[in-house]
Design a protein around this motif. Structure first.
Motif, PDB file in Angstrom:
ATOM      1  N   ALA A 161       8.697  18.453 -74.680  1.00  0.00           N
ATOM      2  CA  ALA A 161       9.039  19.776 -74.168  1.00  0.00           C
ATOM      3  C   ALA A 161       9.681  19.658 -72.781  1.00  0.00           C
ATOM      4  O   ALA A 161      10.660  20.352 -72.489  1.00  0.00           O
ATOM      5  CB  ALA A 161       7.790  20.657 -74.105  1.00  0.00           C
ATOM      6  N   ALA A 162       9.157  18.788 -71.940  1.00  0.00           N
ATOM      7  CA  ALA A 162       9.734  18.593 -70.605  1.00  0.00           C
ATOM      8  C   ALA A 162      11.141  18.016 -70.699  1.00  0.00           C
ATOM      9  O   ALA A 162      12.039  18.432 -69.964  1.00  0.00           O
ATOM     10  CB  ALA A 162       8.837  17.675 -69.774  1.00  0.00           C
ATOM     11  N   GLU A 163      11.352  17.069 -71.618  1.00  0.00           N
ATOM     12  CA  GLU A 163      12.689  16.507 -71.798  1.00  0.00           C
ATOM     13  C   GLU A 163      13.669  17.571 -72.271  1.00  0.00           C
ATOM     14  O   GLU A 163      14.811  17.627 -71.820  1.00  0.00           O
ATOM     15  CB  GLU A 163      12.641  15.358 -72.800  1.00  0.00           C
ATOM     16  N   ARG A 164      13.225  18.443 -73.177  1.00  0.00           N
ATOM     17  CA  ARG A 164      14.087  19.503 -73.686  1.00  0.00           C
ATOM     18  C   ARG A 164      14.465  20.476 -72.565  1.00  0.00           C
ATOM     19  O   ARG A 164      15.619  20.891 -72.441  1.00  0.00           O
ATOM     20  CB  ARG A 164      13.362  20.247 -74.806  1.00  0.00           C
ATOM     21  N   ILE A 165      13.511  20.814 -71.713  1.00  0.00           N
ATOM     22  CA  ILE A 165      13.786  21.724 -70.597  1.00  0.00           C
ATOM     23  C   ILE A 165      14.737  21.076 -69.599  1.00  0.00           C
ATOM     24  O   ILE A 165      15.666  21.713 -69.098  1.00  0.00           O
ATOM     25  CB  ILE A 165      12.463  22.149 -69.922  1.00  0.00           C
ATOM     26  N   MET A 166      14.529  19.781 -69.305  1.00  0.00           N
ATOM     27  CA  MET A 166      15.414  19.081 -68.375  1.00  0.00           C
ATOM     28  C   MET A 166      16.835  18.989 -68.931  1.00  0.00           C
ATOM     29  O   MET A 166      17.810  19.171 -68.197  1.00  0.00           O
ATOM     30  CB  MET A 166      14.866  17.684 -68.080  1.00  0.00           C
ATOM     31  N   LYS A 167      16.954  18.724 -70.226  1.00  0.00           N
ATOM     32  CA  LYS A 167      18.270  18.636 -70.846  1.00  0.00           C
ATOM     33  C   LYS A 167      18.978  19.991 -70.782  1.00  0.00           C
ATOM     34  O   LYS A 167      20.165  20.059 -70.464  1.00  0.00           O
ATOM     35  CB  LYS A 167      18.122  18.186 -72.298  1.00  0.00           C
ATOM     36  N   LYS A 168      18.240  21.052 -71.037  1.00  0.00           N
ATOM     37  CA  LYS A 168      18.818  22.396 -70.979  1.00  0.00           C
ATOM     38  C   LYS A 168      19.262  22.731 -69.553  1.00  0.00           C
ATOM     39  O   LYS A 168      20.327  23.309 -69.341  1.00  0.00           O
ATOM     40  CB  LYS A 168      17.782  23.411 -71.465  1.00  0.00           C
ATOM     41  N   ALA A 169      18.471  22.344 -68.546  1.00  0.00           N
ATOM     42  CA  ALA A 169      18.821  22.605 -67.154  1.00  0.00           C
ATOM     43  C   ALA A 169      20.064  21.809 -66.754  1.00  0.00           C
ATOM     44  O   ALA A 169      20.924  22.317 -66.036  1.00  0.00           O
ATOM     45  CB  ALA A 169      17.654  22.261 -66.239  1.00  0.00           C
ATOM     46  N   GLN A 170      20.168  20.579 -67.205  1.00  0.00           N
ATOM     47  CA  GLN A 170      21.340  19.770 -66.877  1.00  0.00           C
ATOM     48  C   GLN A 170      22.597  20.334 -67.520  1.00  0.00           C
ATOM     49  O   GLN A 170      23.661  20.343 -66.913  1.00  0.00           O
ATOM     50  CB  GLN A 170      21.125  18.323 -67.322  1.00  0.00           C
ATOM     51  N   GLN A 171      22.475  20.818 -68.745  1.00  0.00           N
ATOM     52  CA  GLN A 171      23.632  21.412 -69.411  1.00  0.00           C
ATOM     53  C   GLN A 171      24.070  22.679 -68.704  1.00  0.00           C
ATOM     54  O   GLN A 171      25.256  22.926 -68.539  1.00  0.00           O
ATOM     55  CB  GLN A 171      23.314  21.711 -70.871  1.00  0.00           C
ATOM     56  N   SER A 172      23.126  23.493 -68.263  1.00  0.00           N
ATOM     57  CA  SER A 172      23.496  24.726 -67.570  1.00  0.00           C
ATOM     58  C   SER A 172      24.093  24.412 -66.199  1.00  0.00           C
ATOM     59  O   SER A 172      24.928  25.152 -65.704  1.00  0.00           O
ATOM     60  CB  SER A 172      22.299  25.655 -67.424  1.00  0.00           C
ATOM     61  N   GLN A 173      23.700  23.313 -65.591  1.00  0.00           N
ATOM     62  CA  GLN A 173      24.278  22.910 -64.304  1.00  0.00           C
ATOM     63  C   GLN A 173      25.751  22.599 -64.473  1.00  0.00           C
ATOM     64  O   GLN A 173      26.570  22.988 -63.664  1.00  0.00           O
ATOM     65  CB  GLN A 173      23.554  21.693 -63.751  1.00  0.00           C
ATOM     66  N   TYR A 174      26.081  21.910 -65.546  1.00  0.00           N
ATOM     67  CA  TYR A 174      27.480  21.539 -65.760  1.00  0.00           C
ATOM     68  C   TYR A 174      28.325  22.731 -66.183  1.00  0.00           C
ATOM     69  O   TYR A 174      29.505  22.775 -65.919  1.00  0.00           O
ATOM     70  CB  TYR A 174      27.586  20.404 -66.774  1.00  0.00           C
ATOM     71  N   THR A 175      27.718  23.692 -66.848  1.00  0.00           N
ATOM     72  CA  THR A 175      28.504  24.859 -67.250  1.00  0.00           C
ATOM     73  C   THR A 175      28.757  25.780 -66.070  1.00  0.00           C
ATOM     74  O   THR A 175      29.790  26.417 -65.991  1.00  0.00           O
ATOM     75  CB  THR A 175      27.807  25.646 -68.370  1.00  0.00           C
ATOM     76  N   THR A 176      27.796  25.903 -65.145  1.00  0.00           N
ATOM     77  CA  THR A 176      28.015  26.745 -63.967  1.00  0.00           C
ATOM     78  C   THR A 176      28.792  25.990 -62.905  1.00  0.00           C
ATOM     79  O   THR A 176      29.428  26.594 -62.059  1.00  0.00           O
ATOM     80  CB  THR A 176      26.688  27.227 -63.366  1.00  0.00           C
ATOM     81  N   GLY A 177      28.727  24.678 -62.916  1.00  0.00           N
ATOM     82  CA  GLY A 177      29.495  23.855 -61.992  1.00  0.00           C
ATOM     83  C   GLY A 177      28.850  23.766 -60.628  1.00  0.00           C
ATOM     84  O   GLY A 177      28.117  24.627 -60.201  1.00  0.00           O
TER      85      GLY A 177
END
Length: 97
Positions: free
Chosen positions: A33-49
């Motif tokens: 669950a922690a890995e999934r949350i971290m992956k989601k946060a990293q993806q949103s970081q790249y989309t917002t820039g």
């Protein structure tokens, strides 16, 4: 007494087996669950820039539809009043001891 004792032994065994399995499975599930949350946060970081620690100022349009805008224009009467006359409405109460 025979069936009651048999039931208690089985319930006791099931309790410890379930407890043991939770000790094995729960850390693995939490890690996933922690890995999934971290992956989601990293993806949103790249989309917002940009840098996630960078300060960004968000400004909203004050004239948006459906928003309430209150403008206060103090008059001479409200400037001269002070204390309880401008503090608002007071409610009487009784102190209970």
């Amino acid at each position: 007494m025979g069936p009651l004792l048999k039931f208690l032994l089985i319930a006791f065994a099931v309790y410890f087996i379930v407890r043991f399995l939770f000790r094995l499975i729960l850390p693995f599930a939490m890690r996933k669950a922690a890995e999934r949350i971290m992956k989601k946060a990293q993806q949103s970081q790249y989309t917002t820039g940009g840098n996630p620690f960078e300060y960004r100022e968000y400004r909203q349009n004050p004239q948006e539809e459906g928003k309430v805008r209150i403008e206060v224009n103090p008059t001479k009467e409200t400037k001269s009043k002070s204390g309880t006359s401008t503090a608002g409405e007071f409610v009487d109460f009784e102190e209970i001891k």
